[in-house]
Design a protein around this motif. Structure first.
Motif, PDB file in Angstrom:
ATOM      1  N   ALA A   1       0.851  -1.191   0.000  1.00  8.18           N
ATOM      2  CA  ALA A   1       0.000   0.000   0.000  1.00  8.18           C
ATOM      3  C   ALA A   1       0.886   1.241   0.000  1.00  8.18           C
ATOM      4  CB  ALA A   1      -0.891   0.002   1.230  1.00  8.18           C
ATOM      5  N   ASP A   2       0.447   2.278  -0.733  1.00  7.86           N
ATOM      6  CA  ASP A   2       1.213   3.524  -0.674  1.00  7.86           C
ATOM      7  C   ASP A   2       0.310   4.725  -0.390  1.00  7.86           C
ATOM      8  OD1 ASP A   2       0.061   3.342  -3.177  1.00  7.86           O
ATOM      9  OD2 ASP A   2       1.966   3.231  -4.242  1.00  7.86           O
ATOM     10  N   MET A   3      -0.897   4.441   0.102  1.00  2.00           N
ATOM     11  CA  MET A   3      -1.827   5.522   0.454  1.00  2.00           C
ATOM     12  C   MET A   3      -2.836   5.002   1.479  1.00  2.00           C
ATOM     13  SD  MET A   3      -3.218   8.556  -0.061  1.00  2.00           S
ATOM     14  CE  MET A   3      -2.627   9.291  -1.587  1.00  2.00           C
ATOM     15  N   VAL A   4      -3.154   5.832   2.473  1.00  2.00           N
ATOM     16  CA  VAL A   4      -4.228   5.484   3.412  1.00  2.00           C
ATOM     17  C   VAL A   4      -5.334   6.517   3.242  1.00  2.00           C
ATOM     18  CG1 VAL A   4      -4.884   5.122   5.812  1.00  2.00           C
ATOM     19  CG2 VAL A   4      -2.597   4.474   5.055  1.00  2.00           C
ATOM     20  N   VAL A   5      -6.551   6.020   3.008  1.00  2.00           N
ATOM     21  CA  VAL A   5      -7.706   6.909   2.837  1.00  2.00           C
ATOM     22  C   VAL A   5      -8.566   6.855   4.099  1.00  2.00           C
ATOM     23  CG1 VAL A   5      -9.797   7.362   1.487  1.00  2.00           C
ATOM     24  CG2 VAL A   5      -7.749   6.454   0.351  1.00  2.00           C
ATOM     25  N   GLY A   6      -8.751   7.989   4.760  1.00  4.77           N
ATOM     26  CA  GLY A   6      -9.626   8.061   5.927  1.00  4.77           C
ATOM     27  C   GLY A   6     -10.994   8.560   5.504  1.00  4.77           C
ATOM     28  N   ILE A   7     -12.055   7.876   5.952  1.00  3.73           N
ATOM     29  CA  ILE A   7     -13.411   8.320   5.622  1.00  3.73           C
ATOM     30  C   ILE A   7     -13.888   9.264   6.725  1.00  3.73           C
ATOM     31  CG2 ILE A   7     -15.773   7.618   5.156  1.00  3.73           C
ATOM     32  CD1 ILE A   7     -14.687   4.935   4.208  1.00  3.73           C
TER      33      ILE A   7
ATOM     34  N   VAL B   1      -5.223  10.221  -4.699  1.00  9.47           N
ATOM     35  CA  VAL B   1      -5.170   8.755  -4.737  1.00  9.47           C
ATOM     36  C   VAL B   1      -4.776   8.174  -6.104  1.00  9.47           C
ATOM     37  CG1 VAL B   1      -6.809   8.434  -2.848  1.00  9.47           C
ATOM     38  CG2 VAL B   1      -7.660   8.574  -5.191  1.00  9.47           C
ATOM     39  N   LYS B   2      -4.786   8.981  -7.129  1.00  9.36           N
ATOM     40  CA  LYS B   2      -4.544   8.465  -8.489  1.00  9.36           C
ATOM     41  C   LYS B   2      -3.233   7.645  -8.558  1.00  9.36           C
ATOM     42  CE  LYS B   2      -4.520   9.758 -13.279  1.00  9.36           C
ATOM     43  NZ  LYS B   2      -4.469  10.796 -14.269  1.00  9.36           N
ATOM     44  N   GLY B   3      -3.370   6.433  -9.076  1.00 11.79           N
ATOM     45  CA  GLY B   3      -2.193   5.584  -9.262  1.00 11.79           C
ATOM     46  C   GLY B   3      -1.687   4.917  -7.989  1.00 11.79           C
ATOM     47  N   LYS B   4      -2.427   5.077  -6.904  1.00 13.82           N
ATOM     48  CA  LYS B   4      -1.946   4.549  -5.620  1.00 13.82           C
ATOM     49  C   LYS B   4      -2.697   3.257  -5.227  1.00 13.82           C
ATOM     50  CE  LYS B   4       0.886   7.949  -4.607  1.00 13.82           C
ATOM     51  NZ  LYS B   4       0.439   9.269  -4.344  1.00 13.82           N
ATOM     52  N   ASN B   5      -2.017   2.436  -4.424  1.00 12.04           N
ATOM     53  CA  ASN B   5      -2.665   1.289  -3.777  1.00 12.04           C
ATOM     54  C   ASN B   5      -3.173   1.759  -2.417  1.00 12.04           C
ATOM     55  OD1 ASN B   5      -2.121  -0.514  -5.815  1.00 12.04           O
ATOM     56  ND2 ASN B   5      -0.234  -1.257  -4.888  1.00 12.04           N
ATOM     57  N   CYS B   6      -4.493   1.735  -2.239  1.00 10.52           N
ATOM     58  CA  CYS B   6      -5.088   2.406  -1.070  1.00 10.52           C
ATOM     59  C   CYS B   6      -5.618   1.455  -0.001  1.00 10.52           C
ATOM     60  CB  CYS B   6      -6.265   3.270  -1.513  1.00 10.52           C
ATOM     61  SG  CYS B   6      -5.808   4.548  -2.655  1.00 10.52           S
ATOM     62  N   ILE B   7      -5.354   1.836   1.249  1.00  9.24           N
ATOM     63  CA  ILE B   7      -6.016   1.203   2.400  1.00  9.24           C
ATOM     64  C   ILE B   7      -7.144   2.156   2.810  1.00  9.24           C
ATOM     65  CG2 ILE B   7      -5.764   0.493   4.810  1.00  9.24           C
ATOM     66  CD1 ILE B   7      -2.714   0.209   4.208  1.00  9.24           C
ATOM     67  N   ILE B   8      -8.347   1.631   2.939  1.00 13.65           N
ATOM     68  CA  ILE B   8      -9.502   2.471   3.278  1.00 13.65           C
ATOM     69  C   ILE B   8      -9.843   2.273   4.757  1.00 13.65           C
ATOM     70  CG2 ILE B   8     -11.957   2.829   2.820  1.00 13.65           C
ATOM     71  CD1 ILE B   8     -11.232   1.802  -0.086  1.00 13.65           C
TER      72      ILE B   8
ATOM     73  N   MET C   1      -3.021   8.074  11.724  1.00 11.06           N
ATOM     74  CA  MET C   1      -2.025   7.331  12.503  1.00 11.06           C
ATOM     75  C   MET C   1      -1.485   6.130  11.736  1.00 11.06           C
ATOM     76  SD  MET C   1      -3.785   7.583  16.260  1.00 11.06           S
ATOM     77  CE  MET C   1      -4.003   9.187  17.045  1.00 11.06           C
ATOM     78  N   ILE C   2      -2.361   5.460  10.985  1.00  5.31           N
ATOM     79  CA  ILE C   2      -1.915   4.302  10.192  1.00  5.31           C
ATOM     80  C   ILE C   2      -0.959   4.767   9.092  1.00  5.31           C
ATOM     81  CG2 ILE C   2      -2.696   2.491   8.589  1.00  5.31           C
ATOM     82  CD1 ILE C   2      -5.234   2.233  10.356  1.00  5.31           C
ATOM     83  N   ALA C   3      -1.294   5.904   8.463  1.00  5.57           N
ATOM     84  CA  ALA C   3      -0.411   6.429   7.401  1.00  5.57           C
ATOM     85  C   ALA C   3       0.966   6.770   7.980  1.00  5.57           C
ATOM     86  CB  ALA C   3      -1.042   7.672   6.768  1.00  5.57           C
TER      87      ALA C   3
ATOM     88  N   PHE D   1      -1.474  10.213   2.804  1.00  3.60           N
ATOM     89  CA  PHE D   1      -2.762  10.190   3.489  1.00  3.60           C
ATOM     90  C   PHE D   1      -3.778  11.016   2.707  1.00  3.60           C
ATOM     91  CE2 PHE D   1      -5.174  12.745   6.702  1.00  3.60           C
ATOM     92  CZ  PHE D   1      -6.063  11.750   7.063  1.00  3.60           C
ATOM     93  N   SER D   2      -4.995  10.483   2.604  1.00  5.40           N
ATOM     94  CA  SER D   2      -6.046  11.177   1.870  1.00  5.40           C
ATOM     95  C   SER D   2      -7.344  11.126   2.686  1.00  5.40           C
ATOM     96  CB  SER D   2      -6.236  10.466   0.519  1.00  5.40           C
ATOM     97  OG  SER D   2      -7.373  10.939  -0.137  1.00  5.40           O
ATOM     98  N   ILE D   3      -8.218  12.106   2.455  1.00  2.00           N
ATOM     99  CA  ILE D   3      -9.520  12.103   3.159  1.00  2.00           C
ATOM    100  C   ILE D   3     -10.662  12.046   2.155  1.00  2.00           C
ATOM    101  CG2 ILE D   3     -11.122  13.505   4.531  1.00  2.00           C
ATOM    102  CD1 ILE D   3      -8.876  14.451   6.204  1.00  2.00           C
ATOM    103  N   PHE D   4     -11.605  11.150   2.434  1.00  2.00           N
ATOM    104  CA  PHE D   4     -12.819  11.033   1.626  1.00  2.00           C
ATOM    105  C   PHE D   4     -13.988  11.545   2.455  1.00  2.00           C
ATOM    106  CE2 PHE D   4     -16.539   8.869  -0.044  1.00  2.00           C
ATOM    107  CZ  PHE D   4     -16.334   8.924  -1.414  1.00  2.00           C
ATOM    108  N   HIS D   5     -14.728  12.513   1.885  1.00  2.00           N
ATOM    109  CA  HIS D   5     -15.953  12.972   2.541  1.00  2.00           C
ATOM    110  C   HIS D   5     -17.083  12.082   2.057  1.00  2.00           C
ATOM    111  CE1 HIS D   5     -14.176  16.767   3.744  1.00  2.00           C
ATOM    112  NE2 HIS D   5     -13.792  17.002   2.521  1.00  2.00           N
TER     113      HIS D   5
END
Ligand SMILES: O=P(O)(O)OC[C@H]1O[C@H](OP(=O)(O)OP(=O)(O)O)[C@H](O)[C@@H]1O
Length: 203
Positions: free
Chosen positions: A90-96, A141-148, A106-108, A115-119
Motif C-alpha cells: 500500500a502507498d496511500m491510506v484513505v480516511g473516511i 489517490v490516483k495511481g496509488k494502492n489504497c487502504i480504506i 495514525m496508520i499512514a 494520506f487522503s480524506i474522503f468525505h
C-alpha cells in the motif's frame, strides 16, 4: 448509550436539530429501520417489535488519542498481514470523514505513506445517489494502492461508495480497515475487510 431510552432521546434530539433518518442512523451507528423505530417509539410507545440491530458506541476509544493510537496500530498490523497474504503493498491510506480520519492519519504515519480524506456522501441526498468526494487538501489517490479506513461498517454503503470512487480516480483499493464490522464481511466489492470486531447474529 446505556439503554434504549437514552438512544430514543438522542434520536429525537438529533431529529429536532434537523438531521434526517440517514444522518441519525450514521450518527448512532444503527440502521435506518432502527432510527424509524426509535422515533416511532418516542411518540407512541413500543407497538412494533424492535428491528434486529446493534447500536455501536466506541467513544471510550475515540475520546483518547492514546487509545486511538493503539487501536490504529492493531488495525495496521491486521492490514499488513492481509497485504502480505495477497503479496500487495500500500502507498496511500484513505480516511473516511469524519470518524475514520484520526485512525487513518495514525496508520499512514505508522506505514510512512501518504494520506487522503474522503468525505462521505450527505445522507440527506442519499436517495439521489450522490457520492462522496476526495478532499483536495490532502494526498491524491490516483495511481496509488489504497487502504480504506473507517470506524464502523453498518450497511456497507459508505465503503462501497469509497471503493467505487477510488477506482474511478484511477487507484487500486487493496484493503479495508475498520474497528467494527456489523455485516461480518470477508470482503466488500472484492476488497478484503480487516476489522477488530466482526458481529454476527445467532438468532
Ligand atoms: O456502512 P454505512 O451504513 O454506510 O455506515 C457507516 C458510516 O456511517 C458513519 O459515518 P457518518 O456519515 O455518520 O460520519 P461520521 O464519521 O462523521 O460519524 C460511520 O462513520 C461510517 O462512515
Amino acid at each position: 448509550m446505556k439503554n434504549i431510552e437514552e438512544l430514543i432521546q438522542k434520536a429525537v434530539e438529533l431529529q429536532s436539530n434537523g438531521l434526517v433518518t440517514g444522518q441519525i442512523a450514521n450518527e448512532l451507528n444503527v440502521s435506518r429501520d432502527t432510527v424509524t423505530w426509535l422515533l416511532m417509539r418516542s411518540k407512541r410507545g413500543a407497538e412494533a417489535p424492535a428491528p434486529k440491530d446493534i447500536s455501536v458506541n466506541w467513544s471510550a476509544i475515540g475520546k483518547s488519542s492514546f487509545r486511538l493510537r493503539y487501536i490504529s496500530q492493531a488495525l495496521c498490523d491486521m492490514v499488513l498481514e492481509s497485504l502480505d497474504k495477497s503479496d500487495q503493498r500500500a502507498d496511500m491510506v484513505v480516511g473516511i470523514g469524519l470518524s475514520g480520519v484520526p485512525m487513518a492519519t495514525m496508520i499512514a504515519e505508522e506505514l510512512g505513506v501518504e494520506f487522503s480524506i474522503f468525505h462521505g456522501y450527505d445522507s440527506q441526498k442519499e436517495r439521489n445517489k450522490n457520492t462522496g468526494i476526495f478532499s483536495r487538501n490532502f494526498g491524491h489517490v490516483k495511481g496509488k494502492n489504497c487502504i480504506i479506513v473507517d470506524d464502523v461498517v453498518s450497511s456497507g454503503s459508505t465503503i462501497t461508495d469509497v471503493i467505487e470512487q477510488t477506482k474511478k480516480s484511477g487507484s487500486n483499493p487493496v484493503a479495508i480497515a475498520v474497528i467494527i464490522d456489523k455485516k461480518n464481511s470477508e470482503t466488500i466489492s472484492g476488497v478484503p475487510v480487516n476489522s477488530l470486531i466482526k458481529l454476527a447474529r445467532v438468532d
